[in-house]
Design an enzyme around this catalytic site. Structure first.
Site, PDB file in Angstrom:
ATOM      1  N   TYR A   1      65.806  86.935  37.150  1.00 52.62           N
ATOM      2  CA  TYR A   1      64.653  85.941  37.186  1.00 52.62           C
ATOM      3  C   TYR A   1      63.911  85.924  35.825  1.00 52.62           C
ATOM      4  O   TYR A   1      63.776  85.106  35.254  1.00 52.62           O
ATOM      5  CB  TYR A   1      63.665  86.213  38.346  1.00 52.62           C
TER       6      TYR A   1
ATOM      7  N   ALA B   1      64.639  87.505  33.179  1.00 54.94           N
ATOM      8  CA  ALA B   1      65.377  87.330  31.778  1.00 54.94           C
ATOM      9  C   ALA B   1      65.660  85.732  31.679  1.00 54.94           C
ATOM     10  O   ALA B   1      65.555  85.184  30.676  1.00 54.94           O
ATOM     11  CB  ALA B   1      66.835  87.637  32.076  1.00 54.94           C
TER      12      ALA B   1
ATOM     13  N   SER C   1      62.113  80.684  41.476  1.00 53.31           N
ATOM     14  CA  SER C   1      61.116  81.812  41.362  1.00 53.31           C
ATOM     15  C   SER C   1      61.117  83.081  42.050  1.00 53.31           C
ATOM     16  O   SER C   1      60.253  83.964  41.696  1.00 53.31           O
ATOM     17  CB  SER C   1      59.591  80.865  41.524  1.00 53.31           C
TER      18      SER C   1
ATOM     19  N   THR D   1      55.818  83.255  33.221  1.00 55.61           N
ATOM     20  CA  THR D   1      55.370  84.487  33.878  1.00 55.61           C
ATOM     21  C   THR D   1      54.911  85.945  33.002  1.00 55.61           C
ATOM     22  O   THR D   1      55.478  85.744  32.116  1.00 55.61           O
ATOM     23  CB  THR D   1      56.458  84.816  34.968  1.00 55.61           C
ATOM     24  N   ASP D   2      54.366  86.751  33.652  1.00 57.67           N
ATOM     25  CA  ASP D   2      54.099  87.885  32.883  1.00 57.67           C
ATOM     26  C   ASP D   2      55.302  88.787  32.786  1.00 57.67           C
ATOM     27  O   ASP D   2      55.410  89.867  32.327  1.00 57.67           O
ATOM     28  CB  ASP D   2      52.905  88.889  33.613  1.00 57.67           C
ATOM     29  N   GLU D   3      56.227  88.300  33.887  1.00 60.24           N
ATOM     30  CA  GLU D   3      57.293  89.457  34.197  1.00 60.24           C
ATOM     31  C   GLU D   3      58.388  89.414  32.744  1.00 60.24           C
ATOM     32  O   GLU D   3      59.053  90.294  32.887  1.00 60.24           O
ATOM     33  CB  GLU D   3      58.197  88.853  35.557  1.00 60.24           C
TER      34      GLU D   3
ATOM     35  N   LYS E   1      63.401  83.230  32.734  1.00 61.29           N
ATOM     36  CA  LYS E   1      62.235  82.863  32.144  1.00 61.29           C
ATOM     37  C   LYS E   1      62.056  83.058  30.837  1.00 61.29           C
ATOM     38  O   LYS E   1      61.493  82.526  29.838  1.00 61.29           O
ATOM     39  CB  LYS E   1      61.082  83.288  32.925  1.00 61.29           C
TER      40      LYS E   1
ATOM     41  N   GLY F   1      66.279  97.453  39.913  1.00 54.74           N
ATOM     42  CA  GLY F   1      65.581  97.202  38.633  1.00 54.74           C
ATOM     43  C   GLY F   1      63.875  96.934  39.040  1.00 54.74           C
ATOM     44  O   GLY F   1      63.222  96.203  38.351  1.00 54.74           O
TER      45      GLY F   1
HETATM   46  P1  NAD Z   1      58.132  77.813  43.799  1.00 53.36           P
HETATM   47  O1  NAD Z   1      59.472  78.656  44.009  1.00 53.36           O
HETATM   48  O2  NAD Z   1      57.386  77.737  45.033  1.00 53.36           O
HETATM   49  O3  NAD Z   1      58.306  76.086  43.380  1.00 53.36           O
HETATM   50  C1  NAD Z   1      59.482  75.933  42.751  1.00 53.36           C
HETATM   51  C2  NAD Z   1      59.489  74.288  42.634  1.00 53.36           C
HETATM   52  O4  NAD Z   1      60.576  73.893  41.551  1.00 53.36           O
HETATM   53  C3  NAD Z   1      59.958  73.855  43.872  1.00 53.36           C
HETATM   54  O5  NAD Z   1      59.347  72.539  44.349  1.00 53.36           O
HETATM   55  C4  NAD Z   1      61.600  73.143  43.706  1.00 53.36           C
HETATM   56  O6  NAD Z   1      62.050  72.330  44.473  1.00 53.36           O
HETATM   57  C5  NAD Z   1      61.474  72.889  42.255  1.00 53.36           C
HETATM   58  N1  NAD Z   1      62.645  73.045  41.418  1.00 53.36           N
HETATM   59  C6  NAD Z   1      63.579  73.960  41.664  1.00 53.36           C
HETATM   60  N2  NAD Z   1      64.656  73.749  40.861  1.00 53.36           N
HETATM   61  C7  NAD Z   1      64.632  72.310  40.435  1.00 53.36           C
HETATM   62  C8  NAD Z   1      65.331  71.436  39.605  1.00 53.36           C
HETATM   63  N3  NAD Z   1      66.404  71.878  39.185  1.00 53.36           N
HETATM   64  N4  NAD Z   1      64.702  70.487  39.418  1.00 53.36           N
HETATM   65  C9  NAD Z   1      63.676  69.898  39.746  1.00 53.36           C
HETATM   66  N5  NAD Z   1      62.643  70.618  40.493  1.00 53.36           N
HETATM   67  C10 NAD Z   1      63.231  71.984  41.095  1.00 53.36           C
HETATM   68  O7  NAD Z   1      57.605  78.590  42.681  1.00 53.36           O
HETATM   69  P2  NAD Z   1      56.162  78.841  42.347  1.00 53.36           P
HETATM   70  O8  NAD Z   1      55.617  80.085  42.508  1.00 53.36           O
HETATM   71  O9  NAD Z   1      55.241  77.590  42.378  1.00 53.36           O
HETATM   72  O10 NAD Z   1      56.074  78.860  40.812  1.00 53.36           O
HETATM   73  C11 NAD Z   1      56.165  77.663  39.699  1.00 53.36           C
HETATM   74  C12 NAD Z   1      56.193  78.184  38.220  1.00 53.36           C
HETATM   75  O11 NAD Z   1      55.121  79.264  38.019  1.00 53.36           O
HETATM   76  C13 NAD Z   1      57.539  78.678  38.017  1.00 53.36           C
HETATM   77  O12 NAD Z   1      58.043  78.290  36.519  1.00 53.36           O
HETATM   78  C14 NAD Z   1      57.310  80.250  37.894  1.00 53.36           C
HETATM   79  O13 NAD Z   1      58.180  80.928  37.042  1.00 53.36           O
HETATM   80  C15 NAD Z   1      55.875  80.306  37.154  1.00 53.36           C
HETATM   81  N6  NAD Z   1      55.052  81.529  37.718  1.00 53.36           N
HETATM   82  C16 NAD Z   1      54.937  81.726  39.100  1.00 53.36           C
HETATM   83  C17 NAD Z   1      54.026  83.018  39.379  1.00 53.36           C
HETATM   84  C18 NAD Z   1      53.965  82.986  40.802  1.00 53.36           C
HETATM   85  O14 NAD Z   1      53.512  84.057  41.285  1.00 53.36           O
HETATM   86  N7  NAD Z   1      54.718  82.426  41.912  1.00 53.36           N
HETATM   87  C19 NAD Z   1      53.446  83.778  38.532  1.00 53.36           C
HETATM   88  C20 NAD Z   1      53.497  83.212  37.152  1.00 53.36           C
HETATM   89  C21 NAD Z   1      54.323  82.190  36.693  1.00 53.36           C
HETATM   90  P1  TYD Z   2      56.978  89.213  45.129  1.00 57.16           P
HETATM   91  O1  TYD Z   2      56.186  88.610  46.044  1.00 57.16           O
HETATM   92  O2  TYD Z   2      58.624  89.120  45.482  1.00 57.16           O
HETATM   93  O3  TYD Z   2      56.678  89.044  43.510  1.00 57.16           O
HETATM   94  P2  TYD Z   2      57.094  89.667  42.346  1.00 57.16           P
HETATM   95  O4  TYD Z   2      58.483  90.452  42.697  1.00 57.16           O
HETATM   96  O5  TYD Z   2      57.657  88.564  41.416  1.00 57.16           O
HETATM   97  O6  TYD Z   2      56.213  90.724  41.770  1.00 57.16           O
HETATM   98  O7  TYD Z   2      56.835  91.000  45.440  1.00 57.16           O
HETATM   99  C1  TYD Z   2      55.567  91.465  44.938  1.00 57.16           C
HETATM  100  C2  TYD Z   2      55.540  93.044  45.121  1.00 57.16           C
HETATM  101  O8  TYD Z   2      55.846  93.220  46.675  1.00 57.16           O
HETATM  102  C3  TYD Z   2      56.867  93.611  44.259  1.00 57.16           C
HETATM  103  O9  TYD Z   2      56.287  94.935  44.024  1.00 57.16           O
HETATM  104  C4  TYD Z   2      58.184  93.834  45.312  1.00 57.16           C
HETATM  105  C5  TYD Z   2      57.135  94.031  46.648  1.00 57.16           C
HETATM  106  N1  TYD Z   2      58.157  93.461  47.581  1.00 57.16           N
HETATM  107  C6  TYD Z   2      57.940  94.384  49.067  1.00 57.16           C
HETATM  108  O10 TYD Z   2      57.722  95.635  48.821  1.00 57.16           O
HETATM  109  N2  TYD Z   2      58.811  93.853  49.985  1.00 57.16           N
HETATM  110  C7  TYD Z   2      58.817  92.583  50.151  1.00 57.16           C
HETATM  111  O11 TYD Z   2      59.576  92.254  51.110  1.00 57.16           O
HETATM  112  C8  TYD Z   2      58.873  91.809  48.970  1.00 57.16           C
HETATM  113  C9  TYD Z   2      59.013  90.341  49.199  1.00 57.16           C
HETATM  114  C10 TYD Z   2      58.212  92.309  47.989  1.00 57.16           C
END
Ligand code: NAD
Ligand code: TYD
Length: 355
Positions: free
Chosen positions: A163, A165, A89, A137-139, A167, A296
């Site tokens: 990432y 791409a 992620s 994700t919105d990305e 998703k 990017g």
């Molecule tokens: P995270 O990285 O905290 O957790 C990912 C989890 O997946 C971990 O527990 C890891 O052990 C498990 N995992 C990874 N590879 C695996 C595999 N091959 N088999 C089984 N388990 C595996 O991620 P997160 O931030 O909690 O995000 C969860 C989901 O939500 C993701 O799909 C991410 O794309 C989506 N998402 C995240 C955000 C965000 O802001 N964090 C926003 C929108 C969507």
């Molecule tokens: P991040 O938490 O990695 O989420 P995402 O890239 O999925 O949006 O980053 C949030 C924003 O903060 C993003 O614009 C990148 C920026 N950022 C920094 O400026 N410094 C950092 O060390 C990190 C991790 C992110």
């Protein structure tokens, strides 16, 4: 024990997944909640200490890419719903290691889809009563200009990082399984989450940690990129709502109506953290360090969440200042959690990058 529903949550030991597991396992004692996680550096069972004793909760360590194992587990637990969160992620990691992202996010999702399709097809009631819920994700929508526009469910996909791409590709596979085989699916695309249990490599927990330790705060570029932040428990509530009332085949965008320029967010974070640490307010401002921009780097994300709000009645519950304060307090009160996952086995990756 006869359970009304058997829900497999993938990635339940991660940040968002642990909140979803906690919410569903406590709110629905008549459901069996099976948490399937590989426990990568991002997955941590300490995120679920308060849940592990619940009788309706089961943890299974497995890799979603292991297709045979997925077939076996889906059949064994008679799973009727999957909430798929397991993924790699972190955008910065995807830039360094795109293959791992394609493997887990694309091939892993395909492995799980194919397993659900096979096992459910063969059950007496077929796809009836089944659901594959893909958390995205919105990305995938790419980047918006600073001066306007929002992502809707109709926005074309335009991912820029490995990432996003990966998703986007997984979203396409999920829709393809619906259109080709009739697999009952639903997809949500959510904006940036923040809150307790987020691995301290993402902006908010990394910066809280660095403020506490008096280490530099690496702001990419000029800090002008904009993100739309949502408290993680609000995302978990949205997932609950969509799981139960979302229309099959549909996509719902989830977001906080809460856009922040990175640098403004960093100032608020410094103010909140210094205040809660009892330091003179603003004393950590000097830690801000502008560094080379992320390759990017998407300029702006903003979600139009009106579909889920109007159709399903969900909306965010917290103001950002409240959510951020709760989050900073949590990190300050859980220094042991931070220490543990940033050292030893969980911290291998953390140490290699943040030393
Ligand atoms: P995270 O990285 O905290 O957790 C990912 C989890 O997946 C971990 O527990 C890891 O052990 C498990 N995992 C990874 N590879 C695996 C595999 N091959 N088999 C089984 N388990 C595996 O991620 P997160 O931030 O909690 O995000 C969860 C989901 O939500 C993701 O799909 C991410 O794309 C989506 N998402 C995240 C955000 C965000 O802001 N964090 C926003 C929108 C969507
Ligand atoms: P991040 O938490 O990695 O989420 P995402 O890239 O999925 O949006 O980053 C949030 C924003 O903060 C993003 O614009 C990148 C920026 N950022 C920094 O400026 N410094 C950092 O060390 C990190 C991790 C992110």
């Amino acid at each position: 024990m006869h359970y009304e529903r058997k829900i497999l949550i993938t990635g339940g030991a991660g940040f968002i997944g642990s909140h979803v597991v906690r919410l569903l396992a406590t709110r629905y004692p008549h459901y069996h909640i099976i948490n399937l996680d590989k426990l990568t550096y991002a997955g941590n069972l300490e995120n679920l200490r308060d849940v592990e004793q619940l009788p309706n909760y089961t943890f299974v360590r497995a890799d979603i890419c292991d297709h045979e194992r997925m077939l076996e587990l889906l059949a064994h637990y008679e799973v009727d719903g999957v909430v798929h969160l397991a993924a790699e992620s972190h955008v910065d990691r995807s830039i360094r290691d795109p293959f791992t992202f394609a493997r887990t996010n694309v091939m892993g999702t395909l492995s799980l889809l194919q397993a659900c399709s096979r096992v459910w097809e063969q059950s007496p009631e077929g796809y009836r009563g089944k659901l594959f819920y893909h958390v995205s994700t919105d990305e995938v929508y790419g980047a918006l200009p600073l001066d306007g526009g929002m992502f809707t469910e109709q926005t074309s996909y335009d991912p820029h990082s490995p990432y996003s791409a990966s998703k986007a590709s997984s979203d396409h596979f999920v829709r393809a399984f619906h259109d080709t085989y009739g697999l009952p699916i639903v997809i949500t695309n959510c904006s940036n989450n923040y809150g307790p249990y987020q691995f301290p490599e993402k902006l908010i927990p990394l910066f809280i940690n660095n403020i506490v330790q008096g280490r530099p705060l690496p702001v990419y570029g000029r800090g002008e990129n904009v993100r739309d932040w949502l408290y993680v428990e609000d995302h978990a509530r949205a997932i609950d709502v969509v799981l139960h009332r979302g229309r099959v085949g549909e996509t719902y965008n989830i977001g906080g109506h809460n856009e922040w320029r990175n640098i403004d967010l960093v100032h608020l974070l410094i103010e909140t953290t210094d205040r809660l640490l009892g330091r003179p307010v603003g004393s950590s401002e000097g830690l801000i360090s502008y560094v080379k921009d992320r390759a990017g780097h998407d300029l702006r994300y903003a979600i139009d969440a009106s579909k889920i709000e109007q159709e399903l009645g969900w909306k965010p519950s917290l103001q950002f200042a409240q959510g951020l304060e709760l989050t900073v307090r949590w990190y300050l009160e859980h220094r042991d959690w931070v220490e543990h996952i940033t050292s030893g086995v969980y911290g291998e990756y953390y140490q290699s990058v943040y030393g």
